[in-house]
Design a protein around this motif. Structure first.
Motif, PDB file in Angstrom:
ATOM      1  N   SER A 103       0.831  -1.191   0.000  1.00 33.61           N
ATOM      2  CA  SER A 103       0.000   0.000   0.000  1.00 33.61           C
ATOM      3  C   SER A 103       0.872   1.249   0.000  1.00 33.61           C
ATOM      4  CB  SER A 103      -0.923   0.007   1.225  1.00 33.61           C
ATOM      5  OG  SER A 103      -0.176  -0.006   2.414  1.00 33.61           O
ATOM      6  N   THR A 105      -0.452   4.287   0.827  1.00 33.53           N
ATOM      7  CA  THR A 105      -0.997   5.189   1.840  1.00 33.53           C
ATOM      8  C   THR A 105      -1.263   4.371   3.095  1.00 33.53           C
ATOM      9  OG1 THR A 105      -3.306   4.878   1.162  1.00 33.53           O
ATOM     10  CG2 THR A 105      -2.082   6.686   0.129  1.00 33.53           C
ATOM     11  N   ASN A 106      -1.252   5.048   4.244  1.00 30.89           N
ATOM     12  CA  ASN A 106      -1.506   4.358   5.508  1.00 30.89           C
ATOM     13  C   ASN A 106      -2.084   5.376   6.488  1.00 30.89           C
ATOM     14  OD1 ASN A 106      -0.991   3.251   8.244  1.00 30.89           O
ATOM     15  ND2 ASN A 106       0.032   1.604   7.130  1.00 30.89           N
ATOM     16  N   SER A 109      -2.094   3.568  11.561  1.00 33.88           N
ATOM     17  CA  SER A 109      -0.905   3.049  12.250  1.00 33.88           C
ATOM     18  C   SER A 109      -0.818   3.486  13.705  1.00 33.88           C
ATOM     19  CB  SER A 109       0.365   3.503  11.511  1.00 33.88           C
ATOM     20  OG  SER A 109       0.450   4.909  11.493  1.00 33.88           O
ATOM     21  N   TYR A 144       2.219  -0.189  11.498  1.00 35.11           N
ATOM     22  CA  TYR A 144       1.849   0.061  10.107  1.00 35.11           C
ATOM     23  C   TYR A 144       1.126  -1.124   9.479  1.00 35.11           C
ATOM     24  CZ  TYR A 144       5.283   3.942  10.129  1.00 35.11           C
ATOM     25  OH  TYR A 144       5.988   5.088  10.398  1.00 35.11           O
ATOM     26  N   TRP A 148       2.122  -2.633   4.045  1.00 33.23           N
ATOM     27  CA  TRP A 148       2.535  -1.371   3.441  1.00 33.23           C
ATOM     28  C   TRP A 148       3.910  -1.511   2.795  1.00 33.23           C
ATOM     29  CZ3 TRP A 148       5.503   3.210   5.361  1.00 33.23           C
ATOM     30  CH2 TRP A 148       6.439   2.878   6.335  1.00 33.23           C
ATOM     31  N   ARG A 151       7.432  -1.883   4.794  1.00 32.38           N
ATOM     32  CA  ARG A 151       7.448  -2.886   5.873  1.00 32.38           C
ATOM     33  C   ARG A 151       8.849  -3.390   6.221  1.00 32.38           C
ATOM     34  NH1 ARG A 151       5.181  -4.787   1.309  1.00 32.38           N
ATOM     35  NH2 ARG A 151       6.056  -6.608   0.264  1.00 32.38           N
ATOM     36  N   THR A 155       7.285  -2.468  10.811  1.00 36.36           N
ATOM     37  CA  THR A 155       5.868  -2.806  10.869  1.00 36.36           C
ATOM     38  C   THR A 155       5.314  -2.365  12.221  1.00 36.36           C
ATOM     39  OG1 THR A 155       6.457  -5.066  11.565  1.00 36.36           O
ATOM     40  CG2 THR A 155       5.952  -4.709   9.223  1.00 36.36           C
TER      41      THR A 155
END
Length: 434
Positions: A103, A105-106, A109, A144, A148, A151, A155
């Motif tokens: 991904s 975008t995140n 988290s 996260y 993502w 990573r 993470t």
């Protein structure tokens, strides 16, 4: 075990279970909400305050504010928000720097977190007070997830520090008080990340803990009536963390020779970390019988934290992450208005400078400068009991992470991402005298 020691032990367990607060609240990962009273005025004048015993976190001399046996219980509910966008990652060790799938975008988290504080004061004489407090001086928590693109850099990241303090404060004369404490700190670190390269990867997770010891001292002065000055110092705390690393799904990775001559195996790990000192300088001035103005300058010695250098008890080379932190100051100003015999109102603003530099900012330390706006109030039910409320909105500068995949990041690869963060904090407290 006595009844009081059993209570403190249980309180420590409760604090440990909720201590990992989001980094969205305070610069670096210092936690500053140890008192709803202080939060309502953005810590303005906190080390010189005569309001209650909760200011003793910043200046142990302020336990002399207790004229009777007193309990102060405070809690902050931190509601952070962090959006990570424009995420781009590459396997620097792969031919051509192959892009890492995941991904880009995140926004999930960081989680809402409750941060507790507890203070107990017992006057031993007209001039001397003994105190016990339980606080969470430092905390960091972020996850996260495993999907993502960054990573391989991180993470999961968590650090929590629980401090149990034993204090003595003494009023030297009508205008000078001194105090000191000894502290027992229990800290835990959790670090998770993907290992290998995209397409041939597994997961690694480190858990380590240690007990450290610190101290604090302070002085509070009122050289003339209505003018209060305070200085408090909390020492550095050294930890020699020891724990374990556990891997998942690394059989294919080990068989592929991508680990360049060593296997990723579950083993023990160690690292030494020094949590920083905190120096607080404060002034309070009674402008009128009802209005009080306060200023604080708080210096955190972040330079003591050079980074992570995790030693694996196996052939695996050390995992290194340089923090490059710089010592920083927080500045705050607050107003307290005694509206009536029962109701006291507060407000304040603060500038909280981040210790993180652009050069070393990482997915584990995506930190920016902060500005606080706070409001609060205390309601006195009677001479023995009061309740306090505070609300703080924290605005955090947008920052970017840019890691080039060389040096200590060679196994992690390249990463770039933009971070936009903020936080709201609601604090409540009860003050009870007996």
């Amino acid at each position: 075990m006595t009844t009081s020691s059993k209570f403190l032990f249980r309180a420590s367990l409760v604090a440990a279970s909720v201590a990992a607060a989001s980094s969205a609240y305070s610069a670096g990962f210092a936690l500053n909400d140890h008192s709803a009273t202080a939060s309502g005025k953005a810590l303005g004048g906190v080390a010189a305050s005569n309001a209650d015993i909760s200011a003793s976190f910043w200046n142990p001399a302020l336990f002399v504010n207790a004229k009777e046996t007193t309990v102060f219980v405070s809690g902050a509910y931190v509601m952070p928000s962090m959006d990570v966008t424009n995420i781009s990652a590459n396997n620097a060790t792969a031919a051509g720097g192959t892009a890492i799938a995941g991904s880009t975008t995140n926004s999930d988290s960081v989680d809402n977190t409750f941060v507790p504080s507890f203070y107990f004061a017992k006057p031993l004489s007209d001039k001397t007070v003994a105190g016990i407090s339980l606080n969470v001086p430092f905390g960091l928590s972020g996850d996260y997830g495993d999907d993502w693109a960054g990573r391989f850099h991180a993470t999961e990241t968590s650090l929590q520090d629980i401090a149990l303090s034993f204090s003595l404060a003494h009023r030297m004369n009508d205008w000078v008080s001194v105090g000191a404490s000894v502290q027992v700190h229990k800290a835990e670190v959790v670090l998770g990340s993907a290992v290998g390269i995209s397409g041939v990867e597994g997961d690694g997770r480190i858990e380590a803990d240690d007990t450290g010891y610190g101290y604090s001292f302070g002085i509070a002065m009122e050289p003339r009536k209505g003018t209060r000055l305070g200085l408090g110092y909390r020492s550095e705390v050294d930890f020699d963390f020891k724990g374990d690393v556990k891997y998942k799904n690394v059989a294919t990775l080990n068989a592929s020779a991508l680990t360049t001559g060593y296997d990723l195996i579950d083993t023990t790990v160690s690292d030494s970390i020094t949590l920083p000192s905190v120096l607080t300088l404060s002034m309070e001035q009674d402008l009128t019988q009802k209005l009080i103005f306060g200023l604080s300058a708080i210096r955190t010695g972040w330079g003591s934290m050079d980074g992570l250098n995790i030693d694996f008890d196996s052939a695996q080379p050390n995992s290194v992450l340089t923090f490059g932190f710089e010592d920083q100051w927080m500045y705050s100003a607050g107003l307290t208005y005694v509206y009536s015999d029962q109701l006291t109102l507060r407000t304040g603003v603060a500038m909280d400078n981040s210790p993180v530099t652009d050069k070393y900012r990482s997915a584990r330390t995506p930190d920016g400068d902060r500005k606080w706006i706070s409001v609060g109030a205390t309601y006195d039910f009677n001479d023995m009991t009061s309740a306090t409320f505070a609300f703080t909105h924290v605005m955090i500068d947008d920052v970017s992470v840019s890691r080039d995949g060389t040096g200590e990041d060679r196994a992690r690869g390249k990463l770039s991402a933009d971070y936009s963060s903020s936080a709201n904090v609601v604090s409540v407290a009860m003050n009870m005298a007996f």
